[in-house]
Scaffold this active site. Structure first.
Site, PDB file in Angstrom:
ATOM      1  N   LYS A  37     -36.278   4.482 -13.831  1.00 40.05           N
ATOM      2  CA  LYS A  37     -34.985   4.033 -14.388  1.00 40.05           C
ATOM      3  C   LYS A  37     -34.823   4.018 -15.800  1.00 40.05           C
ATOM      4  CE  LYS A  37     -35.138   0.222 -11.955  1.00 40.05           C
ATOM      5  NZ  LYS A  37     -35.134  -0.963 -11.367  1.00 40.05           N
TER       6      LYS A  37
ATOM      7  N   THR B 140     -24.611  -7.076 -17.323  1.00 35.53           N
ATOM      8  CA  THR B 140     -25.579  -6.013 -16.674  1.00 35.53           C
ATOM      9  C   THR B 140     -26.576  -6.630 -15.766  1.00 35.53           C
ATOM     10  OG1 THR B 140     -27.156  -5.904 -18.364  1.00 35.53           O
ATOM     11  CG2 THR B 140     -25.504  -4.356 -18.871  1.00 35.53           C
TER      12      THR B 140
ATOM     13  N   GLY C   2     -28.336  -7.913 -12.709  1.00 41.12           N
ATOM     14  CA  GLY C   2     -28.410  -7.658 -11.375  1.00 41.12           C
ATOM     15  C   GLY C   2     -28.219  -5.958 -10.943  1.00 41.12           C
ATOM     16  N   THR C   3     -28.225  -5.125 -12.118  1.00 37.27           N
ATOM     17  CA  THR C   3     -28.346  -3.752 -11.885  1.00 37.27           C
ATOM     18  C   THR C   3     -29.529  -3.341 -10.986  1.00 37.27           C
ATOM     19  OG1 THR C   3     -29.268  -3.664 -14.056  1.00 37.27           O
ATOM     20  CG2 THR C   3     -27.025  -3.252 -13.966  1.00 37.27           C
ATOM     21  N   GLY C   4     -30.751  -3.506 -11.306  1.00 37.20           N
ATOM     22  CA  GLY C   4     -31.826  -3.160 -10.549  1.00 37.20           C
ATOM     23  C   GLY C   4     -31.925  -3.625  -9.131  1.00 37.20           C
ATOM     24  N   CYS C   5     -31.473  -4.820  -8.991  1.00 32.92           N
ATOM     25  CA  CYS C   5     -31.377  -5.450  -7.499  1.00 32.92           C
ATOM     26  C   CYS C   5     -30.354  -4.731  -6.837  1.00 32.92           C
ATOM     27  CB  CYS C   5     -31.086  -6.848  -7.391  1.00 32.92           C
ATOM     28  SG  CYS C   5     -32.321  -7.934  -8.457  1.00 32.92           S
TER      29      CYS C   5
HETATM   30  O1  PXL Z   1     -34.077  -8.139 -11.482  1.00 36.11           O
HETATM   31  C1  PXL Z   1     -35.281  -8.734 -11.325  1.00 36.11           C
HETATM   32  C2  PXL Z   1     -34.777 -10.268 -10.483  1.00 36.11           C
HETATM   33  C3  PXL Z   1     -34.995 -10.175  -9.106  1.00 36.11           C
HETATM   34  N1  PXL Z   1     -34.922 -11.389  -8.521  1.00 36.11           N
HETATM   35  C4  PXL Z   1     -34.301 -12.460  -8.765  1.00 36.11           C
HETATM   36  C5  PXL Z   1     -34.001 -12.313 -10.125  1.00 36.11           C
HETATM   37  C6  PXL Z   1     -34.185 -11.222 -10.844  1.00 36.11           C
HETATM   38  C7  PXL Z   1     -33.744 -11.387 -12.546  1.00 36.11           C
HETATM   39  O2  PXL Z   1     -33.031 -12.025 -13.079  1.00 36.11           O
HETATM   40  O3  PXL Z   1     -33.407 -13.252 -10.777  1.00 36.11           O
HETATM   41  C8  PXL Z   1     -34.021 -13.435  -7.988  1.00 36.11           C
END
Ligand code: PXL
Length: 267
Positions: free
Chosen positions: A176, A209, A211-214
């Protein structure tokens, strides 16, 4: 026909922006029934994390077992696994229940460069969980650690994707570009051992932004649960994240989350 089922193995974000909360909304948007195994609980809002509590390893084990033995899942994703003990526990359960279509978001370093797990956990993640991944979604910093290459350009991203694929035995990797500078910011690189693809998107000007990765890894898992091919699952997931960024929520005093149900949001 039966509804597809996906499992998220990840942390809870009390602010509702990332982690399990983002994953379950993403699954729901894709008409996939969402199940969860919570690995840790963060006290968090748009300004940051103030506390993290790990769940007991038996609690994590039992959540995965309960879901897999009765309901069954067509895909799963892993997110924040916090420490070595949790990673080892999760690996064992994925193996025991032969969980298919595993998307691993190797949460180690934030998009901004802050290390989130210790070195011992990084090693366990790399050596035991990542080789089980169908799709791996490292950000720029994680790709640097996993490939051993410095990433400064598009060509570096491509080399890292190829090295990670070869060294870590994942089926496919999506590097990414979110942490990159300037024109590289919206670009992701895909490699599945055969096709090297550059995925472009329009840059969205928003500070919100979170929560984008999750959301990306959950959307890939949802698409795989629905039966999409690996590349289609990833390409569509990236588009979904773009829509969600375009409809990010301006809540709290800091970095707000992406908006998962954008067709329903009234501006
Ligand atoms: O994006 C990484 C991540 C994963 N899980 C939780 C998070 C975060 C980033 O804040 O809070 C619970």
């Amino acid at each position: 026909s039966k509804v597809p089922v996906a499992l998220t193995i990840a942390g809870s974000d009390s602010g509702g922006g990332a982690g399990i909360q983002a994953d379950l909304r993403t699954f729901a948007f894709h008409c996939v029934h969402g199940t969860s195994a919570i690995t840790c609980v963060t006290a968090q809002n748009t300004l940051g994390v103030t506390r993290v509590d790990a769940m007991a390893k038996e609690a994590i084990e039992q959540q995965i077992k309960a879901v897999c033995e009765d309901i069954g899942v067509q895909a799963a994703k892993t997110g924040m696994l916090l420490n070595q003990e949790i990673i080892t526990t999760v690996v064992k359960q994925i193996d025991t229940h032969a969980i298919p279509n595993l998307v691993v978001d190797p949460v180690m370093v934030s998009r901004t460069g802050a290390q989130l797990i210790d070195d011992e956990a990084v090693k366990t993640l790399r050596d035991s969980l990542i080789p089980l991944a169908t799709v791996l979604t490292p950000n720029r910093y994680e790709a640097q650690i996993l490939s051993g290459l410095e990433i400064k350009s598009l060509d570096d991203m491509k080399a890292a994707a190829q090295t990670i694929h070869e060294k870590l035995k994942v089926k496919a990797v999506l590097v990414k570009g979110g942490g990159m500078q300037g024109s590289l910011r919206g670009i992701d690189i895909w490699f599945d051992g055969k096709n090297l693809e550059t995925l472009f998107t329009q840059l969205v000007a928003t500070k919100n932004t979170h929560g984008t990765g999750c959301t990306l890894s959950a959307a890939i898992a949802a698409n795989l649960a629905r039966g999409d091919s690996l590349f289609k699952a990833a390409r569509q997931a990236k588009e979904y994240v773009s829509y969600a960024l375009n409809n990010a929520l301006d809540i709290g005093k800091g970095q707000g989350p992406v908006g998962h149900f954008f067709p329903l949001l009234k501006k």
